[in-house]
Design an enzyme around this catalytic site. Structure first.
Site, PDB file in Angstrom:
ATOM      1  N   ASP A  20       1.234  -1.153   0.133  1.00  0.00           N
ATOM      2  CA  ASP A  20      -0.079  -0.115   0.189  1.00  0.00           C
ATOM      3  C   ASP A  20       0.859   1.242  -0.197  1.00  0.00           C
ATOM      4  O   ASP A  20       1.780   1.494   0.875  1.00  0.00           O
ATOM      5  CB  ASP A  20      -0.527   0.081   1.287  1.00  0.00           C
ATOM      6  N   ILE A  21       1.011   1.851  -1.172  1.00  0.00           N
ATOM      7  CA  ILE A  21       2.005   3.751  -0.967  1.00  0.00           C
ATOM      8  C   ILE A  21       1.122   4.604   0.225  1.00  0.00           C
ATOM      9  O   ILE A  21       0.176   4.535   0.458  1.00  0.00           O
ATOM     10  CB  ILE A  21       1.759   4.101  -2.341  1.00  0.00           C
TER      11      ILE A  21
ATOM     12  N   ASN B 230      -2.776  13.123  -3.525  1.00  0.00           N
ATOM     13  CA  ASN B 230      -3.902  13.643  -4.999  1.00  0.00           C
ATOM     14  C   ASN B 230      -4.501  14.881  -4.719  1.00  0.00           C
ATOM     15  O   ASN B 230      -4.629  15.647  -5.326  1.00  0.00           O
ATOM     16  CB  ASN B 230      -4.654  11.809  -4.481  1.00  0.00           C
TER      17      ASN B 230
ATOM     18  N   ASP C 210      -1.134   9.266 -10.536  1.00  0.00           N
ATOM     19  CA  ASP C 210      -0.914   7.910 -11.460  1.00  0.00           C
ATOM     20  C   ASP C 210       0.132   7.880 -12.109  1.00  0.00           C
ATOM     21  O   ASP C 210       0.973   6.202 -12.204  1.00  0.00           O
ATOM     22  CB  ASP C 210      -1.838   7.809 -12.309  1.00  0.00           C
TER      23      ASP C 210
ATOM     24  N   GLU D  11      -4.670   2.089  -4.548  1.00  0.00           N
ATOM     25  CA  GLU D  11      -3.006   2.321  -4.779  1.00  0.00           C
ATOM     26  C   GLU D  11      -3.079   0.628  -3.615  1.00  0.00           C
ATOM     27  O   GLU D  11      -1.467   0.818  -3.604  1.00  0.00           O
ATOM     28  CB  GLU D  11      -3.053   3.783  -3.547  1.00  0.00           C
TER      29      GLU D  11
END
Length: 299
Positions: free
Chosen positions: A172-173, A180, A189, A216
């Site tokens: 997971d980022i 964002n 993206d 993500e």
């Protein structure tokens, strides 16, 4: 398993022989044909995808989808230059779940006119591309959530059957929402695509696989890999991304990932349990401060 009950299904479906050329009952997790009518090469006990002569299991497995979603699905597939329409419908016999596959040769029916003038190789490529797109995430080119639901149960079954290790990684980022919010979704993206490139570079091509779990979050499945191997690969991905500046036009940003690993334990057979276990480790990695890997397994 009551063979007579399954044979009853085959007998009933055989009354519609003008509609279908082949009728078979399959177990899409074990990838086995349980029973069949006509054409011995797809007969009882055989591997279901052997009929298509590709040597690998189908990416777009409509039978797995039919079982997972408890509904009927269709697709088109190739076999020696012939086009087959496959209708897959779930069925419960006693306590066991199966799928009835009805296959119809539609080569000469004109149902798909765009392929009528194509050669065998080109037709095979077109069908393969269409089936691949159905399980591919549009943004990243990685497999999608549907692929996870169809492929992971089969991989777990195969690993248990062959007494092999199987490890699952969930990434997971970190603070992706802030990326964002501060820089826009286009930059988000770009970050996701960079992560995908990093993951692909650290796993074994045509052996392990990566899929976008959602947003993500990504899932990596490592075949015949123990906890130590999974941890090393996870750390390679995590450190490579943490040390890589991601550029978008004049913007440079740095990102990290949190990682959870889980190596299949002998008693686990349900893929939902595997996903829950690896998700718990990912949650623990976040709780412990993010930008780290948490692993677990039971010998």
């Amino acid at each position: 398993m009551d063979h007579l009950e399954i044979q009853d299904v085959i007998n009933v479906m055989s009354k519609f022989q003008k509609l279908f050329d082949i009728i078979r009952v399959v177990d899409p997790v074990k990838k086995r044909v349980v029973d069949y009518k006509e054409m011995t090469e797809c007969g009882q006990g055989s591997i279901c995808y052997d009929f298509w002569k590709t040597g690998v299991q189908c990416n777009n497995c409509v039978s797995a989808r039919a079982m997972n979603e408890n509904d009927t699905f269709i697709k088109v597939e190739c076999n020696d230059g012939k086009l087959f329409l496959i209708i897959a419908s779930p069925i419960k016999l006693g306590e066991d779940n199966y799928v009835v596959e009805m296959l119809k040769d539609i080569t000469e029916t004109g149902a798909i006119t765009i392929l009528k003038e194509k050669g065998i190789k080109e037709t095979n490529n077109i069908i393969a591309e269409l089936n691949e797109k159905s399980v591919t995430d549009e943004l990243t080119g990685m497999y999608n959530r549907r692929y996870i639901n169809e492929r992971l149960p089969a991989d777990i079954y195969t690993a248990i059957l062959n007494q092999k290790k199987l490890s699952v990684i969930m990434l997971d980022i970190d603070y992706f929402k802030e990326i964002n919010d501060n820089h826009g979704h286009i930059v988000g993206d770009t970050v996701i695509k960079e992560l995908c490139k990093t993951m692909e570079s650290k796993i074994r091509k045509n052996y392990d696989w990566v899929a976008r779990y959602g947003g993500e979050e990504f899932l990596i499945v490592l075949m015949d890999a123990n906890q130590d191997v999974a941890y090393k690969i996870s750390e390679k991905i995590r450190l490579a991304l943490a040390n890589k500046p991601i550029k978008h036009n004049d913007l440079t940003i740095w990102v990290t990932v949190s990682v959870g690993n889980y190596t299949l334990e002998p008693g686990i057979k349900n893929y939902h349990e595997v996903l829950q276990a690896v998700d718990r480790n990912l949650y623990q990695a976040k709780k412990n401060g993010r930008n780290r890997t948490v692993s677990s397994h039971i010998e």
